[in-house]
Design a protein around this motif. Structure first.
Motif, PDB file in Angstrom:
ATOM      1  N   MET A 135      56.053  99.008  34.540  1.00 13.88           N
ATOM      2  CA  MET A 135      56.095 100.090  34.077  1.00 13.88           C
ATOM      3  C   MET A 135      57.913  99.805  33.248  1.00 13.88           C
ATOM      4  O   MET A 135      58.438  98.782  34.204  1.00 13.88           O
ATOM      5  N   TYR A 136      58.493 100.846  33.175  1.00 16.17           N
ATOM      6  CA  TYR A 136      59.551 101.199  32.490  1.00 16.17           C
ATOM      7  C   TYR A 136      60.090 101.150  32.890  1.00 16.17           C
ATOM      8  O   TYR A 136      60.202 102.266  34.052  1.00 16.17           O
ATOM      9  N   VAL A 137      61.722 100.211  33.421  1.00 19.12           N
ATOM     10  CA  VAL A 137      62.604 100.993  33.828  1.00 19.12           C
ATOM     11  C   VAL A 137      63.963 100.682  32.389  1.00 19.12           C
ATOM     12  O   VAL A 137      63.839 100.150  31.590  1.00 19.12           O
ATOM     13  N   SER A 138      65.040 101.705  33.243  1.00 19.83           N
ATOM     14  CA  SER A 138      66.705 101.847  32.449  1.00 19.83           C
ATOM     15  C   SER A 138      67.458 100.598  33.344  1.00 19.83           C
ATOM     16  O   SER A 138      67.944 101.306  34.942  1.00 19.83           O
ATOM     17  N   VAL A 139      67.922  99.639  32.668  1.00 16.48           N
ATOM     18  CA  VAL A 139      69.243  98.830  33.818  1.00 16.48           C
ATOM     19  C   VAL A 139      70.420  99.008  33.034  1.00 16.48           C
ATOM     20  O   VAL A 139      69.985  98.283  31.776  1.00 16.48           O
ATOM     21  N   SER A 140      70.951  99.483  33.415  1.00 19.59           N
ATOM     22  CA  SER A 140      72.103  98.864  33.690  1.00 19.59           C
ATOM     23  C   SER A 140      73.096  97.941  34.307  1.00 19.59           C
ATOM     24  O   SER A 140      72.774  97.504  35.260  1.00 19.59           O
ATOM     25  N   LYS A 154      72.541  80.286  27.381  1.00 14.80           N
ATOM     26  CA  LYS A 154      72.212  80.941  28.992  1.00 14.80           C
ATOM     27  C   LYS A 154      72.735  82.124  29.241  1.00 14.80           C
ATOM     28  O   LYS A 154      73.568  82.633  30.289  1.00 14.80           O
ATOM     29  N   LYS A 155      72.749  83.007  29.632  1.00 13.54           N
ATOM     30  CA  LYS A 155      72.721  84.806  29.715  1.00 13.54           C
ATOM     31  C   LYS A 155      72.726  84.994  30.513  1.00 13.54           C
ATOM     32  O   LYS A 155      70.910  85.030  30.438  1.00 13.54           O
ATOM     33  N   ARG A 156      73.139  85.346  31.511  1.00 12.37           N
ATOM     34  CA  ARG A 156      71.840  86.038  32.614  1.00 12.37           C
ATOM     35  C   ARG A 156      72.660  87.363  33.018  1.00 12.37           C
ATOM     36  O   ARG A 156      73.857  87.249  32.859  1.00 12.37           O
ATOM     37  N   ALA A 157      71.938  88.694  33.457  1.00 14.44           N
ATOM     38  CA  ALA A 157      72.079  89.640  33.493  1.00 14.44           C
ATOM     39  C   ALA A 157      72.081  90.272  35.131  1.00 14.44           C
ATOM     40  O   ALA A 157      71.317  89.464  35.250  1.00 14.44           O
ATOM     41  N   VAL A 158      73.096  90.356  35.692  1.00 15.58           N
ATOM     42  CA  VAL A 158      73.414  91.525  36.881  1.00 15.58           C
ATOM     43  C   VAL A 158      73.071  92.556  36.550  1.00 15.58           C
ATOM     44  O   VAL A 158      73.818  93.234  36.239  1.00 15.58           O
ATOM     45  N   ALA A 159      72.353  93.150  37.731  1.00 11.96           N
ATOM     46  CA  ALA A 159      71.879  94.365  36.704  1.00 11.96           C
ATOM     47  C   ALA A 159      72.961  95.186  38.745  1.00 11.96           C
ATOM     48  O   ALA A 159      72.561  94.270  39.461  1.00 11.96           O
ATOM     49  N   PHE A 160      73.362  96.267  37.997  1.00  9.67           N
ATOM     50  CA  PHE A 160      74.172  96.923  39.333  1.00  9.67           C
ATOM     51  C   PHE A 160      73.262  98.292  39.730  1.00  9.67           C
ATOM     52  O   PHE A 160      73.310  98.661  40.144  1.00  9.67           O
ATOM     53  N   SER A 161      71.700  98.714  38.603  1.00  6.68           N
ATOM     54  CA  SER A 161      71.361 100.095  38.705  1.00  6.68           C
ATOM     55  C   SER A 161      70.274  99.883  38.196  1.00  6.68           C
ATOM     56  O   SER A 161      70.057  99.436  36.770  1.00  6.68           O
ATOM     57  N   ILE A 162      69.371  99.956  39.046  1.00  6.84           N
ATOM     58  CA  ILE A 162      67.450  99.876  38.456  1.00  6.84           C
ATOM     59  C   ILE A 162      67.161 101.065  38.466  1.00  6.84           C
ATOM     60  O   ILE A 162      67.207 102.060  39.488  1.00  6.84           O
ATOM     61  N   ARG A 163      66.253 101.872  37.598  1.00  5.72           N
ATOM     62  CA  ARG A 163      66.429 103.503  36.980  1.00  5.72           C
ATOM     63  C   ARG A 163      64.948 103.556  36.931  1.00  5.72           C
ATOM     64  O   ARG A 163      64.952 103.403  35.167  1.00  5.72           O
ATOM     65  N   PRO A 164      63.527 103.819  37.473  1.00  5.62           N
ATOM     66  CA  PRO A 164      62.578 103.811  36.559  1.00  5.62           C
ATOM     67  C   PRO A 164      62.440 105.123  35.679  1.00  5.62           C
ATOM     68  O   PRO A 164      63.340 106.326  36.043  1.00  5.62           O
ATOM     69  N   VAL A 165      61.334 104.735  34.740  1.00  6.47           N
ATOM     70  CA  VAL A 165      61.426 105.779  33.265  1.00  6.47           C
ATOM     71  C   VAL A 165      60.342 107.109  33.867  1.00  6.47           C
ATOM     72  O   VAL A 165      59.383 106.563  34.113  1.00  6.47           O
ATOM     73  N   CYS A 217      48.801  99.051  27.586  1.00  5.49           N
ATOM     74  CA  CYS A 217      48.507 100.294  27.189  1.00  5.49           C
ATOM     75  C   CYS A 217      49.764 101.306  28.141  1.00  5.49           C
ATOM     76  O   CYS A 217      49.530 100.959  29.098  1.00  5.49           O
ATOM     77  N   THR A 218      50.748 101.865  27.844  1.00  3.46           N
ATOM     78  CA  THR A 218      50.788 103.337  28.681  1.00  3.46           C
ATOM     79  C   THR A 218      50.741 104.302  29.104  1.00  3.46           C
ATOM     80  O   THR A 218      50.982 104.576  27.565  1.00  3.46           O
ATOM     81  N   ASP A 219      50.430 105.451  29.713  1.00  5.35           N
ATOM     82  CA  ASP A 219      50.044 106.338  29.309  1.00  5.35           C
ATOM     83  C   ASP A 219      51.128 107.188  29.317  1.00  5.35           C
ATOM     84  O   ASP A 219      52.341 107.057  30.037  1.00  5.35           O
ATOM     85  N   PHE A 220      51.873 107.884  28.373  1.00  4.79           N
ATOM     86  CA  PHE A 220      53.314 108.778  27.596  1.00  4.79           C
ATOM     87  C   PHE A 220      53.305 110.108  28.621  1.00  4.79           C
ATOM     88  O   PHE A 220      53.695 111.383  28.474  1.00  4.79           O
ATOM     89  N   GLY A 221      51.948 110.670  29.029  1.00  9.32           N
ATOM     90  CA  GLY A 221      52.017 111.695  29.441  1.00  9.32           C
ATOM     91  C   GLY A 221      51.421 112.948  27.743  1.00  9.32           C
ATOM     92  O   GLY A 221      51.465 112.102  27.318  1.00  9.32           O
TER      93      GLY A 221
END
Lengths: 290, 106
Positions: free
Chosen positions: A120-125, A134-145, B78-82
């Motif tokens: 799934m596509y997500v937006s991570v802040s 060695k960069k690591r990322a610590v997320a404080f917000s994850i929101r599905p697109v 593949c992702t369905d974008f709608g």
């Protein structure tokens, strides 16, 4: 937990929440640190791979010359692994893959991570930690697109932010069509006649007065190198200047500009290495060797 | 962190430059034919995508895979974008990401 010192070990336990300590640390910052509190920048994983530590603060990363410790990425989840205290996954945004960890302290955190699924596509802040490779990322917000136009928008935004950050760095030769975002009540076209000729680039005054300020401030710091026949006040400055550099108030007084503009210009020049601070955070000297 | 196999934003015209490489494109499904989708790219040309599933007609599908022909992609993901998508924005992004700002992506 507004601890002012964040070392690698302590940061492990302060993750998951919004990282107030980092914002406070930057908010308290004196001139020698990067300007202002770090904002959240939309970036690509490729850009993160280029990020480096700012010289005076090992806990912050710099991309395109600005503090980009807090980032926003958009990509596809894979390799999701859930544990009691945290959730880790790999985010692939098409430019690269980065490992993300999300600390789960409360039920709301757990709800946020429960809906994540591979593919799934997500937006991570989040914020960047670690050293050069060695960069690591610590997320404080994850929101599905949900609206997939966000995918194109995110990358366009990365380009836009990159353009904004790099545009003001380049000197005169760059053509800037629009006036810079920060040019508010500055006096545009302030043609100060005191700029000596030891600057390399031609200054196009139409490009926005923020560049004027930067050039003027730099010239003030570089003046002592060439001014031996200056009027008396400048000569006095020269004597003080050679020991501890110039105080920011002195620079503001000489140019007749507001102190915050001067401080901004000084921040920029410290960033690119034109000047450096000496005895404290208010005295600066030119890094030019003559 | 691993930036070894990026997927390039392409439309039909740019696809020709990235033969054999990992690309990503958005196509609007015109018809399904067995293991293939025939779709319209964001710059108005026809693309063929080898997939393992069918998608609803006139939906926009993002395809990430290997470019294996002038007008063909072998899909990995593949992702369905709608059914509504801003193709103009995506097309503009393709051009920017392969032009002046390539270093942010590849």
């Amino acid at each position: 937990m507004f601890s002012s010192q964040l070392d690698g070990g302590a940061s492990v336990f302060s993750g998951g929440s919004f990282m107030p300590s980092q914002a406070t640390q930057a908010g308290d910052s004196s001139l020698s640190k990067n300007r202002g509190a770090p904002g959240v920048f939309s970036v690509t994983v490729k850009q993160i791979s280029y990020a480096y530590h700012s010289s005076d603060d090992k806990s912050s990363f710099v991309i395109d010359g600005v503090d980009a410790t807090n980032f926003r990425l958009l990509g596809m989840v894979s390799n999701k692994a859930e544990r009691n205290t945290d959730v880790t996954f790999t985010l692939d945004d098409g430019t690269g893959r980065i490992d993300i960890i999300r600390w789960v302290n409360e039920a709301s955190d757990a709800n946020e991570t429960a809906i994540l699924q591979n593919g799934m596509y997500v937006s991570v802040s989040g914020s960047l930690k670690g050293f050069q490779d060695k960069k690591r990322a610590v997320a404080f917000s994850i929101r599905p697109v949900t609206d997939y136009n966000e995918v194109a928008f995110h990358f366009i935004q990365c380009i836009h932010i990159h353009l904004e950050n790099t545009r003001t760095k380049v000197g005169g030769p760059t053509q800037t069509q629009a006036s810079p975002v920060m040019g508010t009540s500055f006096v545009t076209g302030s043609k100060e006649p005191q700029t000596p000729a030891n600057q390399v680039s031609e200054l196009k005054i139409m490009n926005g007065s923020e560049k004027d300020i930067y050039k003027l401030v730099l010239n003030v710091f570089q003046e002592p190198a060439s001014l031996l026949t200056a009027p008396l006040p400048c000569a006095c400055l020269f004597i003080r200047a050679s020991e501890h550099g110039l105080h920011v108030d002195e620079v503001a007084r000489r140019l007749g500009k507001p102190i915050n503009q001067i401080k901004e210009a000084i921040d920029y020049h410290v960033d690119v290495g034109h000047i450096y601070s000496t005895i404290d955070d208010y005295h600066f000297k030119s890094a030019l060797i003559d | 962190m691993d930036t070894s196999s990026p997927a390039v934003f392409v439309n039909a015209e740019l696809l020709k430059m990235y033969q054999g490489r990992r690309v990503r494109a958005v196509v609007q499904v015109m018809r399904n034919e067995g293991g293939l989708i025939v779709g319209q790219s964001t710059d108005g040309h026809q693309l063929t995508v080898k997939v393992s599933q069918a998608f609803p007609l006139s939906h926009f599908v993002e395809v990430i895979g290997i470019a294996d022909g002038n007008q063909s992609i072998r899909a990995e993901i593949c992702t369905d974008f709608g059914d509504t998508y801003d193709t103009l924005a995506y097309n503009g992004l393709c051009q920017l990401a392969n032009g002046k700002f390539k270093n942010l992506f590849l």
